[in-house]
Motif scaffolding. Structure first.
Motif, PDB file in Angstrom:
ATOM      1  N   ALA A 189      -6.707  -0.477   4.852  1.00  0.00           N
ATOM      2  CA  ALA A 189      -6.004  -1.012   5.236  1.00  0.00           C
ATOM      3  C   ALA A 189      -5.408  -2.480   4.910  1.00  0.00           C
ATOM      4  O   ALA A 189      -4.484  -2.678   5.842  1.00  0.00           O
ATOM      5  CB  ALA A 189      -6.770  -1.206   6.740  1.00  0.00           C
ATOM      6  N   PHE A 190      -6.123  -3.267   4.063  1.00  0.00           N
ATOM      7  CA  PHE A 190      -5.333  -4.362   3.797  1.00  0.00           C
ATOM      8  C   PHE A 190      -4.258  -4.730   2.682  1.00  0.00           C
ATOM      9  O   PHE A 190      -3.910  -5.272   2.164  1.00  0.00           O
ATOM     10  CB  PHE A 190      -6.398  -5.104   3.707  1.00  0.00           C
TER      11      PHE A 190
ATOM     12  N   PRO B 222      -2.132  -1.638   0.842  1.00  0.00           N
ATOM     13  CA  PRO B 222      -1.544  -0.237   1.111  1.00  0.00           C
ATOM     14  C   PRO B 222      -0.568  -0.341   0.150  1.00  0.00           C
ATOM     15  O   PRO B 222      -0.568   1.436  -0.129  1.00  0.00           O
ATOM     16  CB  PRO B 222      -0.769  -0.258   1.955  1.00  0.00           C
TER      17      PRO B 222
ATOM     18  N   ASP C 102      -7.523 -10.438  14.506  1.00  0.00           N
ATOM     19  CA  ASP C 102      -7.436  -9.017  14.073  1.00  0.00           C
ATOM     20  C   ASP C 102      -7.320  -8.161  15.656  1.00  0.00           C
ATOM     21  O   ASP C 102      -7.337  -9.200  16.818  1.00  0.00           O
ATOM     22  CB  ASP C 102      -8.858  -7.890  14.152  1.00  0.00           C
TER      23      ASP C 102
ATOM     24  N   ALA D 275      -2.338  -6.216   8.821  1.00  0.00           N
ATOM     25  CA  ALA D 275      -3.124  -4.963   8.759  1.00  0.00           C
ATOM     26  C   ALA D 275      -2.893  -4.297  10.624  1.00  0.00           C
ATOM     27  O   ALA D 275      -2.800  -3.061  10.367  1.00  0.00           O
ATOM     28  CB  ALA D 275      -3.904  -4.837   8.115  1.00  0.00           C
TER      29      ALA D 275
ATOM     30  N   ALA E 297      -5.408   1.021  12.463  1.00  0.00           N
ATOM     31  CA  ALA E 297      -5.423  -0.083  11.206  1.00  0.00           C
ATOM     32  C   ALA E 297      -5.783   0.860  10.322  1.00  0.00           C
ATOM     33  O   ALA E 297      -5.648   0.601   8.989  1.00  0.00           O
ATOM     34  CB  ALA E 297      -5.921  -1.691  11.167  1.00  0.00           C
TER      35      ALA E 297
ATOM     36  N   PRO F  47       1.879  -4.235  12.097  1.00  0.00           N
ATOM     37  CA  PRO F  47       2.563  -4.576  10.236  1.00  0.00           C
ATOM     38  C   PRO F  47       4.405  -3.987  10.812  1.00  0.00           C
ATOM     39  O   PRO F  47       5.075  -4.336  10.560  1.00  0.00           O
ATOM     40  CB  PRO F  47       2.622  -3.010   9.931  1.00  0.00           C
TER      41      PRO F  47
ATOM     42  N   THR G  52       0.777  -5.816   0.169  1.00  0.00           N
ATOM     43  CA  THR G  52      -0.292  -6.148  -1.327  1.00  0.00           C
ATOM     44  C   THR G  52       0.877  -7.056  -1.481  1.00  0.00           C
ATOM     45  O   THR G  52      -0.551  -7.611  -1.447  1.00  0.00           O
ATOM     46  CB  THR G  52      -0.015  -4.743  -1.500  1.00  0.00           C
TER      47      THR G  52
ATOM     48  N   PRO H  45      -1.042 -11.887   5.732  1.00  0.00           N
ATOM     49  CA  PRO H  45      -2.728 -11.640   5.757  1.00  0.00           C
ATOM     50  C   PRO H  45      -3.561 -13.369   6.380  1.00  0.00           C
ATOM     51  O   PRO H  45      -1.926 -14.134   6.111  1.00  0.00           O
ATOM     52  CB  PRO H  45      -3.184 -11.576   4.046  1.00  0.00           C
TER      53      PRO H  45
ATOM     54  N   ASP I 189     -12.093  -7.217   3.354  1.00  0.00           N
ATOM     55  CA  ASP I 189     -11.033  -7.174   3.612  1.00  0.00           C
ATOM     56  C   ASP I 189     -10.228  -8.667   3.283  1.00  0.00           C
ATOM     57  O   ASP I 189     -10.833  -9.216   2.259  1.00  0.00           O
ATOM     58  CB  ASP I 189     -11.268  -7.368   5.536  1.00  0.00           C
TER      59      ASP I 189
END
Ligand SMILES: [Ca+2]
Ligand SMILES: [Ca+2]
Ligand SMILES: [Ca+2]
Ligand SMILES: [Ca+2]
Ligand SMILES: [Ca+2]
Ligand SMILES: [Ca+2]
Ligand SMILES: [Ca+2]
Ligand SMILES: [Ca+2]
Ligand SMILES: [Ca+2]
Ligand SMILES: [Ca+2]
Ligand SMILES: [Ca+2]
Ligand SMILES: [Ca+2]
Lengths: 316, 316, 316, 316, 316, 316
Positions: free
Chosen positions: B250-251, B253, A264, A250, E250, A253, B299, A260, B264
């Motif tokens: 955001a996680f 999309p 951050d 996120a 993000a 990208p 995703t 995932p 998240d």
């Protein structure tokens, strides 16, 4: 350019606010004399990547990102506008001979370091394969080197299956003796992104490994403080290698190997600023950004902030 | 395939690191005999969706995502490479008869469960409408079922306005008696994404509801521990239904119904790993990913991690 | 796969019209025995490209495009459904050693031709660099070769500046003596896409050059008839090399080197069908499609039509 | 809306040139009384499509495209600004019952035609499946119907394999007796896009077929003149069905089934203008545009020009 | 519209769940009489932006986003479906005279406030330049105004270098005397996004500045409580100005000036809900969303949640 | 730059073929002395556009496109590598004062022409509004001017409704007396893209109009020969204004006002080459390319070919 009032050179910005300094204005093309301060060095190479990668375009994308930001670090109370940053340009890669490209990186960087002993290099990759010749050159010029690697992956693959690729830089460094296993710290290693074989290889060589679980459960500055404490009496200097895929997809990208469960950007930037503030840290590279698959150059924008926070740390 | 050294079948990877096992290598096509371990079952159906959805393409996209990851869960100290995962393939949908497609899901899954009583199913949707026939088949084969649903939405819409759609799976289950309201727990329900009417309907039926406010204010494992404690003596087994839109846009999309203020990915994955570790949990589906509108298959990559963390939980 | 009625293997189509044969259904994986008819051979290599290229992904993209079309050529009154097409798979490329990759292409293709003397090869690149080893292998197996090259560019660059790249295949062939200049015909060469130096080099070597101006002013079949007439008594067989950038950017948006003023797809397909019908034409490659920058796989769709029209020509 | 000078309703254009009439300004919402002139009817249905399709969004996309063009046909010396065009809106589709959706199209259109006998309908699909109920309604209201179908495909698939889909509209019409084979003309049928079985079925039923080869070799107006001459004494009226995939993918990039070798837009528009000018032509549909995969709404823009040229033909 | 059962007007939704109220259903076009409750006012202007911006399209994009959400705020236990929200439409901008466009905003808003004294305005920009005329109109109608600005940037640039742009709204307000420096609070100011010169200008004028470092280290509600406490006795009312680039890239990928290190959406929404609950807060604008560069309208979706949470705060 | 062998300046190409000259290598930054030959002048302005436009980015995009092509025009037998082309840069636009931006174009261009009387200007817009000040400056410096405008639109809108915009340049020129109606020729005017009112206005002023129907039915060189013959005795020199939307959307996908039925790129380039060869033609602009909505910079690539063919015409 002649002096017509409203004519400006092609490719430059037509609007200028006289009270704002953009970050790229600190960066001057190297004039060939021994430089002090910071140096930008590009290594636009991504053909060694195992999967299709356009990371060779990242040095240009990161330089472009600097034009979007200013020199003033309000959160640190610090303006960087008088800092000297030299742009040494990019190493020219051979079109088809990848080993030669790696040699050119090593030789060129070494030569640059020899001529500019007081310059702190900031290297813009390229894929992670460039860190092997880059760190070899660094070690040859600066003495024994410890490495703090931000990465989702060990990058300790064997060199037989595919040659020196973006999966092997630290294997190449350990096997060549350029660095020792106990001088390597890996931060952000993630589940389902590595093999136990390579973790074991790392452990046997003495590599220190912090997983993303460690990063989620502890403060990043604690991990870094512990790492610096362990390394500082064993090596002459430290080199940070920032594989941007250490971040969650996120926030980054545009890396080839997204997924995932990563860091951050606030955590990464805080860590980099902390490391910048350590005098023993003398070099850094940023790798694995493929601008051709990014969204709005986001990942290169984070890279620009990595550079700016590193310098803010140093100047605090 | 003939034995020329450098010739490999179309569609396969030309490069292989002998010390890395990719996650999809654990997955074998089902051979028709009673399987043990885990089973992948695809339900590529999204024509019942209220809004335009390409979620029928998600089983392929998630299987593709497995090829990007490995079997080694370093954060759990666990290698899954010897795990048996059987790919049962996808249920063939009728081009135009959607009710028949739902019937085929229910009948096919039931038949699979009957022939493979020791296999733990992992179902890849499809839109959320597939959870209704899926859970019916599960209940018929396994006894009384409790359901833990991760979702921004109740999915308790009336069946009159549009038939059995992706807004109605849990209404369909409650009204058919396949599950009871007190056996359903909904986690991640979000403001401005539901109606009070359907919340009340849920409450009257005895459904337990945790909103995103609860998720932000409590640890996800506390909520899940509380849920398991409430369900474990009332049902024979639990089924997890993961609507990926429970995550913040955001996680995730690539969900049809995206919005801010969601979970998240780290929180979701931690919850899934916790649930995997509970022996009473015996089935899971993952729904509402539309790969045609996603960015870089992000995703579906999280979905792959949901599967891998679920298995890691089970194997811990 | 077990026999549940509505279960089909992952990655296959769930819907099948019993009265339609899709083109890919004619294509069978090679069983290792001497094949007759047509053979598909993939050369997924684009690292030798001067500019960043994802053409290594084209063999997969073109095979995917076959699944969108049928076997019936209504415009020729011909159904190709009983044609034998063997898919020999793709040559495995080394991750980092590009010369070795070129060697593998040459050796593997030669070996394939030796074992399958009655098979007509259709080669899917890759960038244009693959035509050099490909044509060498062809010449070694089939005797003296004439080449008809569709291309906006001469591809006669010197080999010193960047090694054997996608700008040099025909230079490489001429300098190695694998083919003679008078046996090479270039069609579609465009203004502002070449240098006079390389045109002169070609002329000195005896290469025949038709520019886009020629293509606009004459019928493509006239040009080809003239070319065949000039070559047929001098060589044992002909090989067609189709660089898709011979087309205008509106018709082939996914080539790395796009521009206006090129051929439209109807002209190219008519030319290919004409060439297919000539018995002396025995091999073809299709190169320079980068699916990562294409729009909706359009350029690979044209490539599939090049293959299908070539076979339709042969079978007329 | 209140009378503040610079306030305009949301969704409307804030700039208006007083000397230009935009095409959509000719289109008024139907007031329920018997309409004369032209009528727009939307059939937003694409769930019957064999492959994933968003053609249900095309009526909105085409209406949006009208706002980009004006009423003045300078090439015909004709201003359409006083033409009456009534927008009857869209048929509401059932979320899950596709047969019911087809029934609703047929019943609703029939009812509209009965109440508005002097209105010339222009139908915006949807996928091609909508033409079956649409033409049934048309025949029921207007008497015997001839159909001129622009299409790369026969659309004569059997109804057993997947029910009434976008591959079967003309099969459905022939088998139900709604139209006769000899009253159907197909123009633009393309190689590698059909099966011989369905061509033979068409031929046996008496369908007239013009391939793209015919279109390339003859003038489109000659083909249409020949078609009209053959039909005009046999039927009461003609209906044009425009599947936009009759065009080459370069000109209609937003159709689900794209490919090379099709018509260009100038040819299609010339043909439509010619047909509009024939009094026996009384209805038209436009189908198979999927705005979710188009580039800049290009294909819907061509559709808007099909409508405008049809009306220009009628008004000449 | 006539009364055929399944016919609905173009542009409306064909499916309606009778037990769900979508948020946009609360919003009615203003009928010209004095309104109570909330008012939506669009200011579709982005030509004053320093860099290329399509923010003029944001009012439409945010209104579109409302159609994706419902009225029920389950996290607050509150249904907003009976709330009165009036849509006053958008101010018509002049095509070329930007100063005139700013004047129209100021005059039109002032006139709206005068006629609707009990209406709480919610203004949808546009770029940030619209806040200058917007707040002038607000102050003229409502008395002395305090402003809470969420922004990565000070927006205090000098007016000489480029006129009144999106970099100058608060400079314009301070220099014109419309608001005082001590009545302005800036939250979320970020490193490398401003100059020290403008920070000093702000400080000299008495502006209160909270950086992102403050936001990361303190709770957002603490910062807001402190701000409200400082302002509430000095001004008649408060106006919130939300520049969406206060968020991390993000979470708000569609702002012109994106970068890492910003707020997440949960923090922003919590802050807005808190502010909504303060009676002294009487106006809000949302600016700097460029829908032409956003991903899936994500940033406008957050904006819709800003509006909905603001109203939820007010109605708690 | 220092002399390390493999180091090259950032932003430059690392690979150089010694026998190829790229077109941009002919272009040198203006040194301030009176220039002969050709001059590139950028007018990066698109805020006056009626609809949202990023055409201000076109000068950079077209310059970038030059780097993809070479100097050798094989179709004309001509190498342009020794041609002198001077890049005068871009006019700096004011951020908010659009009238001032137009003034700066006029004044700067006039000053450039005065200092460089033997230079042939090639102007890169920008939207079409820039042609008004551009042609005024040209007329002031060069004497009476005839204009050949390639455009789908008249661009004769009234100046009252929105000020001097991209819809009004030729109205502005006629009303100011800078050019006369009989000295203006419009080519490519299209149906449904204009109003009869503006056609009449043009006719009354004496403007010559060729529609797309004329272009389809006659050779472009015939139309141009006729135009030159009519103008050459009435004016001192000719200026070509190329609005790229004269092309069909398939060939120029990046113009704001796209549609079907336009020119193809081969026709436009042939026309431009013909015009370049006329000594009376002394200036040209290229406008209405919005790179932010283009596909792979295609439309700017055609623009580069317009420039190169214009020069090839002049040098023939
Ligand atoms: Ca990595
Ligand atoms: Ca790495
Ligand atoms: Ca949901
Ligand atoms: Ca759901
Ligand atoms: Ca080539
Ligand atoms: Ca080429
Ligand atoms: Ca069709
Ligand atoms: Ca079709
Ligand atoms: Ca701002
Ligand atoms: Ca800002
Ligand atoms: Ca124009
Ligand atoms: Ca125009």
């Amino acid at each position: 350019m002649a002096n017509l009032e409203h004519l400006y050179p092609a490719g430059k910005a037509g609007f200028k606010d006289s009270e704002v300094t953009k970050f790229h204005e600190c960066i001057k093309e190297w004039n060939g004399e021994a430089a002090r301060g910071y140096g930008i060095l590009g290594a636009p190479l991504s053909k060694p990547s195992i999967s299709h990668s356009g990371a060779a375009q990242a040095p240009a994308a990161i330089r472009q990102a600097f034009t979007s930001y200013t020199t003033y670090a309000i959160e640190s109370g610090l303006d960087l506008k008088d800092i000297a940053i030299h742009d040494f340009g990019d190493v020219a890669m051979h079109v088809t001979d990848l080993a030669l490209s790696h040699d050119r990186i090593e030789e060129t960087f070494y030569e640059v370091y020899k001529r500019n002993p007081d310059m702190l290099p900031i290297i813009l990759g390229g894929d992670h394969s460039i860190s092997c010749p880059s760190i070899k050159a660094f070690a040859k010029a600066k003495g024994s080197v410890g490495v703090i690697q931000f990465d989702a992956h060990h990058d300790l693959r064997n060199l037989e299956d595919g040659g020196p690729s973006n999966g092997t830089p630290f294997r190449g460094l350990l096997e060549s003796g350029a660095i020792k296993g106990e001088h390597l710290v890996q931060i952000g290693i993630r589940s389902f992104s590595n093999s136990d074989e390579y973790r074991q290889y790392g452990k046997e060589k003495g590599v220190t490994i912090y997983t993303m679980k460690d990063v989620r459960e502890r403060k990043i500055t604690d991990i870094l403080q512990e790492s610096i404490a362990a390394l500082k009496d064993k090596v002459d200097c430290l080199y940070i290698s920032v594989d941007m895929d250490v971040m969650d997809q996120a926030f980054a990208p545009g890396c080839p190997a997204i997924g995932p469960g990563g860091m951050d950007s606030a955590t990464l930037l805080e860590g980099i600023r902390y490391l910048g503030a350590q005098p023993i840290v003398k070099g850094m590279d940023i790798v694995e950004i493929d601008p051709t698959i990014d969204f709005r150059n986001m990942t290169s924008r984070v890279a620009a902030h990595v550079v700016m926070n590193y310098i803010a740390g140093k100047e605090e």
